[in-house]
Every structure is written in C-alpha cells, then in structure tokens.
Design an enzyme around this catalytic site. Sequence first.
Site, PDB file in Angstrom:
ATOM      1  N   GLU A  44       0.825  -1.212   0.000  1.00 49.54           N
ATOM      2  CA  GLU A  44       0.000   0.000   0.000  1.00 49.54           C
ATOM      3  C   GLU A  44       0.861   1.264   0.000  1.00 49.54           C
ATOM      4  OE1 GLU A  44      -3.016   0.226  -0.680  1.00 49.54           O
ATOM      5  OE2 GLU A  44      -3.572  -1.880  -0.544  1.00 49.54           O
ATOM      6  N   TYR A 127      -5.613   6.758   4.266  1.00 45.71           N
ATOM      7  CA  TYR A 127      -5.798   5.722   3.246  1.00 45.71           C
ATOM      8  C   TYR A 127      -5.035   4.442   3.625  1.00 45.71           C
ATOM      9  CZ  TYR A 127      -5.033   2.863  -0.750  1.00 45.71           C
ATOM     10  OH  TYR A 127      -4.951   1.757  -1.547  1.00 45.71           O
ATOM     11  N   ASP A 145      -9.265   6.540  -2.054  1.00 45.26           N
ATOM     12  CA  ASP A 145      -8.176   7.050  -2.881  1.00 45.26           C
ATOM     13  C   ASP A 145      -8.830   7.632  -4.139  1.00 45.26           C
ATOM     14  OD1 ASP A 145      -8.948   4.862  -4.341  1.00 45.26           O
ATOM     15  OD2 ASP A 145      -6.952   3.994  -4.543  1.00 45.26           O
TER      16      ASP A 145
END
Length: 367
Positions: A44, A127, A145
């Site tokens: 991520e 996020y 996102d």
Amino acid sequence: MTALALEPAHVRRLQARLLSWYAKAKRDLPWRRTRDPYAVWISETMLQQTRATTVIPFYERFLAALPTVGALAEAPQQQVLGLWSGLGYYRRARMLHAAAKHVVTAHGSRLPEAVEELRGLQGVGAYTAGAIASIAFGRRAAVVDGNVARVLARLYSIEDDVRAARGNAGMWALAQRLVDRLRGESGDWNQALMELGATVCLPREPRCDECPVRGQCSGRASGIAKQLPRMSRKGRPLTVERVAVVLASPARVLLARRRVDLLFGGLWEPPSTDGEIGALAARLQVDLRGLDHVGDVVHVLSHRRMEVKVMRGALVRKGPSLLPGPDYDAVARVDLAHLGERPQASLTRKILEVANVCPRGLRSGAK
Ligand code: SF4
C-alpha cells in the site's frame, strides 16, 4: 456534501454485485495472495501515486530482501533506498524505515490493528491505515483514494469538489457508511471499489456497458458520470532549473549523496546546483571551459518540474574530494561496474544516460 440517504436494498444489491464481480474479475497481483500485515503495508505504501504494474517488481524485490518488519528495521538506510530506487517518492521509503523501527520497539514487531494506532506510524495516512486495517485485519475501516472517490462520486451523483475539505470529508463519511453496512469482508469491498475504478470506471471513458453495478449507478442514469468527480484544478508544478556536472573517466564517475532532509535525500547523483555553476565548478576543482553541455533532462514530479542542464567533464585521477555543496553529505568516485549499488533516483539515470555514462563504462562516442 449532505448526508446521502442510503436505501438498504440498494446498498445490499450494490455490495453483492460488486463483491461477486471482484471475486471473479480481480487481477492476480502479488499482494493479493497474502494478508500478512507487513506485506500489505509495503504494497500500500508503494501503490501510493504509482501504478500496480510498476510496483510489482519493486514489491517482490523488497519483500525478498526484507521479508519482515524486523528485517526492515535493521536494514541500513542505503539498502532500503537502493530497493526503492526508481520507484520515486523516496520520502515514503525513509518514513517506512523509521516506522518499522518504531513498530519493533513500541509494538513488539507486530503492526497495530486499529486505524488510530496505525495512523500514529510515520508515513501512514488515512488511506494506508484503512487499507491495512481492512485487508490485513478485517477491520471495518474505509479507504478513499482517487479510484474510490471517482466510483462513489459517480454511483451517487456527488457533485461536491472531492479535493476540497468538505467534499473529501463527505466522501470518507460515505465510504465508512458503506463499510458499516457490509455483510462481506471489508478488505474485499475496499479492494473491489479500487479495482472497479482502476479497470472499469476509468477517469475519461468509464466502461459502463461492462460495469457490474451499472444498474445501481445514479451518475450513469442521469448522464453525468463522465463529468464526475468534480475536482478543483491543481496548481501548476513549480519549475526548478538545475545544472548537473557529470565528471567521468572510462571506469568511474563522481557521485555525491544528498542530505537526508532534502528532496531525493540519501540518494546518489552527479553534483548539481540550482545556483551558480561557477561555484559548483570551483568546489569540484574543474575549469568551466573543460565542461561540455551534452544535453538537457526534464523530470516531472507531482509538485515540481525539474529542468536539468547536463554538463560533462573528465574525472581526473586524484580529485576532487570536497563536498560539492551544502546539499550533500558524502562524495565518491564510483566504479561504473558498481554504479547500480548506489541508490539513485530515476532522474539520475536520465542524467547519466544523457552524459553517455552507463554501468558498463563510457559509451563509444563519449568524450
Ligand atoms: Fe462507473 Fe459507469 Fe459503473 Fe457508474 S456505471 S460505476 S459510471 S463504470
């Protein structure tokens, strides 16, 4: 954004259809084969502002070299930056490294599960925290996102500016309400929204005919999907002009390491300046008349555009050994055969390319 009325039957259909589509249509990406929190965190972090296909080789190389949070915490920063070389946004790598050390000392080498605790780690924003909490730990945490914001704005015909604070907060609130209503896995749901945005609900040309939730899409029904999401324009990136001096012999090139608190911190590059070329030449102990202008490089970052004039000169046997300026904390004559061992930004590769310097030595035709 005013709170949307989410009709329960509509939400159920939407979620069932999207989750079933995701189970069949999802791309086989290496980070989807694991729920190891460390691997999810690495993926991520790498995926922020970078396409999945670009990330794959970096992710695999990184996890092969540093397979655990402990291994990352103990690794020298130059190794971490080396593994990140070419991926860009090097600040992410430095913060990841610092956060790994914190996880080892403060959390017994286990990533925390809750969003609030994850957000306490350097470089972990809303996020990334939501992604780790939902994908690795199954927590009911939302993510927003660019892909998710686009899909939700279209599904619910949301016309607020998603870059403005109010629009962004409304988007997070909607994403969380949808997660709260979920019957399935929140990690799958979040990834399904992202996947739909990445492969079907595309920014300019949404492929509505192939979309599993077209029957639930208000933006499509009202013909405004393509205009959504509304976003205020970003300011133009700042243009920075620099001069890079490549001093090379047939076997070596002079590189300097940027101070860690600067852009490209900890990475090696030919000495460069955005100030007076004369001052740089003096520190490098070269005569300006001995430098040839061999080309120019343009490199665009999210927040600035770098225009670099590339000068090349001969690297003589002895010098120079002075630091080339206040932006640097080390300087070295690097053997071209070992050039790849020094962490570098892709901008540096472009500069060396223009100067005809490559790991096998100066190319033919190079002076
Ligand atoms: Fe996006 Fe079209 Fe699907 Fe709506 S129907 S979510 S606009 S692809």
